[in-house]
Design a protein around this motif. Structure first.
Motif, PDB file in Angstrom:
ATOM      1  N   ARG A 144       0.828  -1.198   0.000  1.00 31.26           N
ATOM      2  CA  ARG A 144       0.000   0.000   0.000  1.00 31.26           C
ATOM      3  C   ARG A 144       0.870   1.259   0.000  1.00 31.26           C
ATOM      4  NH1 ARG A 144      -5.241  -1.304   1.182  1.00 31.26           N
ATOM      5  NH2 ARG A 144      -5.531  -3.445   1.873  1.00 31.26           N
ATOM      6  N   ILE A 145       0.372   2.277  -0.702  1.00 27.71           N
ATOM      7  CA  ILE A 145       1.011   3.589  -0.715  1.00 27.71           C
ATOM      8  C   ILE A 145      -0.064   4.626  -0.430  1.00 27.71           C
ATOM      9  CG2 ILE A 145       2.306   5.287  -2.061  1.00 27.71           C
ATOM     10  CD1 ILE A 145       3.307   2.998  -3.809  1.00 27.71           C
ATOM     11  N   GLY A 146       0.194   5.524   0.497  1.00 24.36           N
ATOM     12  CA  GLY A 146      -0.750   6.578   0.807  1.00 24.36           C
ATOM     13  C   GLY A 146      -0.469   7.841   0.010  1.00 24.36           C
ATOM     14  N   GLN A 147      -1.516   8.555  -0.346  1.00 27.81           N
ATOM     15  CA  GLN A 147      -1.331   9.791  -1.124  1.00 27.81           C
ATOM     16  C   GLN A 147      -0.948  10.979  -0.242  1.00 27.81           C
ATOM     17  OE1 GLN A 147      -5.689   9.601  -2.193  1.00 27.81           O
ATOM     18  NE2 GLN A 147      -5.490  11.838  -2.159  1.00 27.81           N
ATOM     19  N   TYR A 148      -1.329  10.928   1.031  1.00 29.59           N
ATOM     20  CA  TYR A 148      -1.011  12.023   1.955  1.00 29.59           C
ATOM     21  C   TYR A 148       0.361  11.814   2.582  1.00 29.59           C
ATOM     22  CZ  TYR A 148      -5.624  14.235   1.900  1.00 29.59           C
ATOM     23  OH  TYR A 148      -6.753  14.925   1.532  1.00 29.59           O
ATOM     24  N   PRO A 149       1.017  12.910   2.996  1.00 26.47           N
ATOM     25  CA  PRO A 149       0.537  14.301   2.964  1.00 26.47           C
ATOM     26  C   PRO A 149       0.884  15.056   1.678  1.00 26.47           C
ATOM     27  CG  PRO A 149       2.602  14.204   4.156  1.00 26.47           C
ATOM     28  CD  PRO A 149       2.281  12.792   3.762  1.00 26.47           C
ATOM     29  N   GLU A 150       1.687  14.427   0.818  1.00 26.90           N
ATOM     30  CA  GLU A 150       2.227  15.167  -0.323  1.00 26.90           C
ATOM     31  C   GLU A 150       1.206  15.438  -1.422  1.00 26.90           C
ATOM     32  OE1 GLU A 150       5.418  12.360   1.319  1.00 26.90           O
ATOM     33  OE2 GLU A 150       3.313  12.208   0.688  1.00 26.90           O
ATOM     34  N   LEU A 151       0.257  14.517  -1.607  1.00 26.50           N
ATOM     35  CA  LEU A 151      -0.642  14.603  -2.761  1.00 26.50           C
ATOM     36  C   LEU A 151      -2.099  14.483  -2.324  1.00 26.50           C
ATOM     37  CD1 LEU A 151       1.302  12.241  -5.209  1.00 26.50           C
ATOM     38  CD2 LEU A 151       1.358  14.746  -5.157  1.00 26.50           C
ATOM     39  N   PRO A 152      -2.672  15.526  -1.735  1.00 28.96           N
ATOM     40  CA  PRO A 152      -4.062  15.434  -1.282  1.00 28.96           C
ATOM     41  C   PRO A 152      -5.062  15.175  -2.401  1.00 28.96           C
ATOM     42  CG  PRO A 152      -3.249  17.692  -1.125  1.00 28.96           C
ATOM     43  CD  PRO A 152      -2.067  16.829  -1.402  1.00 28.96           C
ATOM     44  N   ARG A 153      -4.690  15.507  -3.651  1.00 24.21           N
ATOM     45  CA  ARG A 153      -5.541  15.171  -4.795  1.00 24.21           C
ATOM     46  C   ARG A 153      -4.883  14.116  -5.694  1.00 24.21           C
ATOM     47  NH1 ARG A 153      -6.815  20.908  -5.252  1.00 24.21           N
ATOM     48  NH2 ARG A 153      -8.915  21.278  -4.436  1.00 24.21           N
ATOM     49  N   GLY A 154      -3.941  13.406  -5.176  1.00 27.14           N
ATOM     50  CA  GLY A 154      -3.161  12.503  -6.017  1.00 27.14           C
ATOM     51  C   GLY A 154      -3.540  11.046  -5.935  1.00 27.14           C
ATOM     52  N   CYS A 155      -4.813  10.738  -5.726  1.00 27.44           N
ATOM     53  CA  CYS A 155      -5.214   9.332  -5.625  1.00 27.44           C
ATOM     54  C   CYS A 155      -4.939   8.565  -6.915  1.00 27.44           C
ATOM     55  CB  CYS A 155      -6.680   9.216  -5.234  1.00 27.44           C
ATOM     56  SG  CYS A 155      -7.838  10.055  -6.335  1.00 27.44           S
ATOM     57  N   GLU A 156      -5.111   9.236  -8.059  1.00 27.59           N
ATOM     58  CA  GLU A 156      -4.957   8.529  -9.343  1.00 27.59           C
ATOM     59  C   GLU A 156      -3.499   8.128  -9.593  1.00 27.59           C
ATOM     60  OE1 GLU A 156      -8.196  11.744  -9.834  1.00 27.59           O
ATOM     61  OE2 GLU A 156      -6.105  11.716  -9.163  1.00 27.59           O
ATOM     62  N   GLY A 163      -6.163  15.694 -19.147  1.00 27.00           N
ATOM     63  CA  GLY A 163      -5.043  15.845 -18.230  1.00 27.00           C
ATOM     64  C   GLY A 163      -5.537  16.095 -16.826  1.00 27.00           C
ATOM     65  N   PHE A 164      -4.611  16.167 -15.875  1.00 28.08           N
ATOM     66  CA  PHE A 164      -5.005  16.445 -14.496  1.00 28.08           C
ATOM     67  C   PHE A 164      -5.546  17.864 -14.425  1.00 28.08           C
ATOM     68  CE2 PHE A 164      -4.900  17.478 -10.111  1.00 28.08           C
ATOM     69  CZ  PHE A 164      -5.117  16.276  -9.459  1.00 28.08           C
ATOM     70  N   VAL A 165      -6.709  17.998 -13.791  1.00 31.17           N
ATOM     71  CA  VAL A 165      -7.399  19.281 -13.709  1.00 31.17           C
ATOM     72  C   VAL A 165      -7.103  19.925 -12.359  1.00 31.17           C
ATOM     73  CG1 VAL A 165      -9.615  20.467 -13.796  1.00 31.17           C
ATOM     74  CG2 VAL A 165      -9.222  18.448 -15.232  1.00 31.17           C
ATOM     75  N   GLY A 166      -6.424  21.070 -12.361  1.00 28.33           N
ATOM     76  CA  GLY A 166      -6.198  21.822 -11.140  1.00 28.33           C
ATOM     77  C   GLY A 166      -4.935  21.438 -10.402  1.00 28.33           C
ATOM     78  N   ASP A 167      -4.921  21.707  -9.094  1.00 30.42           N
ATOM     79  CA  ASP A 167      -3.748  21.545  -8.244  1.00 30.42           C
ATOM     80  C   ASP A 167      -3.742  20.172  -7.588  1.00 30.42           C
ATOM     81  OD1 ASP A 167      -1.638  21.771  -6.478  1.00 30.42           O
ATOM     82  OD2 ASP A 167      -2.237  23.735  -5.701  1.00 30.42           O
ATOM     83  N   ILE A 168      -2.735  19.379  -7.882  1.00 25.63           N
ATOM     84  CA  ILE A 168      -2.625  18.038  -7.321  1.00 25.63           C
ATOM     85  C   ILE A 168      -1.982  18.049  -5.944  1.00 25.63           C
ATOM     86  CG2 ILE A 168      -0.355  17.523  -8.314  1.00 25.63           C
ATOM     87  CD1 ILE A 168      -1.365  14.681  -8.880  1.00 25.63           C
ATOM     88  N   TYR A 169      -1.281  19.159  -5.606  1.00 27.96           N
ATOM     89  CA  TYR A 169      -0.463  19.211  -4.401  1.00 27.96           C
ATOM     90  C   TYR A 169      -1.131  19.872  -3.196  1.00 27.96           C
ATOM     91  CZ  TYR A 169       3.210  18.088  -7.770  1.00 27.96           C
ATOM     92  OH  TYR A 169       3.960  17.490  -8.749  1.00 27.96           O
ATOM     93  N   SER A 170      -2.213  20.612  -3.398  1.00 30.22           N
ATOM     94  CA  SER A 170      -2.806  21.361  -2.299  1.00 30.22           C
ATOM     95  C   SER A 170      -4.314  21.507  -2.476  1.00 30.22           C
ATOM     96  CB  SER A 170      -2.178  22.764  -2.210  1.00 30.22           C
ATOM     97  OG  SER A 170      -2.845  23.554  -1.251  1.00 30.22           O
ATOM     98  N   LEU A 171      -5.027  21.411  -1.352  1.00 33.73           N
ATOM     99  CA  LEU A 171      -6.466  21.632  -1.368  1.00 33.73           C
ATOM    100  C   LEU A 171      -6.811  23.110  -1.220  1.00 33.73           C
ATOM    101  CD1 LEU A 171      -7.683  18.667   0.885  1.00 33.73           C
ATOM    102  CD2 LEU A 171      -7.573  18.767  -1.618  1.00 33.73           C
ATOM    103  N   ASN A 172      -5.809  23.944  -1.063  1.00 36.31           N
ATOM    104  CA  ASN A 172      -6.042  25.381  -0.928  1.00 36.31           C
ATOM    105  C   ASN A 172      -6.356  26.036  -2.264  1.00 36.31           C
ATOM    106  OD1 ASN A 172      -5.551  25.340   1.860  1.00 36.31           O
ATOM    107  ND2 ASN A 172      -3.340  25.513   1.532  1.00 36.31           N
ATOM    108  N   ASN A 173      -6.013  25.355  -3.338  1.00 39.27           N
ATOM    109  CA  ASN A 173      -6.298  25.855  -4.681  1.00 39.27           C
ATOM    110  C   ASN A 173      -7.339  24.962  -5.347  1.00 39.27           C
ATOM    111  OD1 ASN A 173      -4.211  27.859  -4.452  1.00 39.27           O
ATOM    112  ND2 ASN A 173      -2.732  26.216  -4.847  1.00 39.27           N
TER     113      ASN A 173
END
Length: 244
Positions: free
Chosen positions: A55-67, A113-123
């Motif tokens: 298993r690999i977790g997406q957090y904390p680096e990629l809050p939108r990086g599940c894919e 393509g990836f839509v928006g910011d993959i690294y932060s939920l602030n954007n």
């Protein structure tokens, strides 16, 4: 000479190329790859399969990086040494800004393509669908990526039977969402219907009651089989795996 048996062709898109699922008179099914060769589809006959995929977790680096995190698990299991951060950097991105004018939204298309910011939920941000993920995976395993999007779930089970986990798009509830959870926005490629509950996991097994998966959120490991399949189909039956 005997009469040649006919093949029935059903168009399917795999990794950007139009191929097909064919069935001969003996009811045996094959997949056509780029119209150049065919491989048999083995029915999923095992009642239970559970692959041991780290298993690999997406957090904390990629809050939108599940894919890309799910893709990292798939590629690592296939023998490719690549991590989620490299995939997050390399996945194709859209460039259209988010615009909300009196409730009418325009933004990028997740199959471009990836839509928006993959690294932060602030954007602002959303995610990415199967086409850019298949393109990215193809860079690491040329000629081996199979985009099963649009195929029946039995194809997913067949891949698992062949010891190949399957990347998919679903939602965080692993159940069918009500219409109220969906939004539409305009993109250069046309209108797209999305849900903010969109999610990606790597399917690693199944039995009669459950589908088992590696969740990049590290929250769940299984979901009721019928509900899971229905949620997957609602999100477009998006699925990617690899061949030997």
């Amino acid at each position: 000479m005997g009469k040649k048996k006919a093949l029935l062709l059903v168009p399917v898109f795999m990794a950007g190329a139009l191929v097909g699922v064919v069935q001969n008179e003996d009811q045996k099914t094959y997949v056509v790859h780029d119209s150049s060769f065919i491989t048999p589809v083995i029915p999923a006959v095992k009642s239970e399969i559970k692959l041991n995929v780290p298993r690999i977790g997406q957090y904390p680096e990629l809050p939108r990086g599940c894919e890309v995190t799910s893709l990292a698990m798939l590629l690592q299991y296939s023998g490719v040494s690549v991590d989620k951060m490299r995939l997050a950097k390399e996945v194709k991105k859209t460039t259209e800004p988010y615009v909300n004018k009196d409730g009418a939204v325009s933004y990028g298309h997740p199959n471009e393509g990836f839509v928006g910011d993959i690294y932060s939920l602030n954007n602002m941000g959303y995610g990415v669908y199967h086409k850019p993920i298949a393109m990215l995976a193809e860079n690491y395993t040329p000629g081996r990526i199979l985009d099963l999007t649009g195929a029946p779930f039995s194809q997913v089970l067949s891949s698992l039977q062949d010891n190949k986990p399957v990347w998919i798009i679903t939602n965080v509830t692993y159940d069918v969402l009500p219409d109220s959870e969906f939004r539409t926005w305009q993109t250069p490629q046309g209108i797209v219907k999305i849900t903010w509950k969109e999610h990606s996991v790597l399917i690693t097994g199944y039995d009669k009651e459950y589908v088992y998966f590696n969740d990049p959120l590290l929250k769940k490991e299984r979901a009721p089989r019928d509900k899971f399949i229905a949620a997957w189909e609602q999100m477009g039956s998006q699925a990617i795996t690899y061949s030997d």
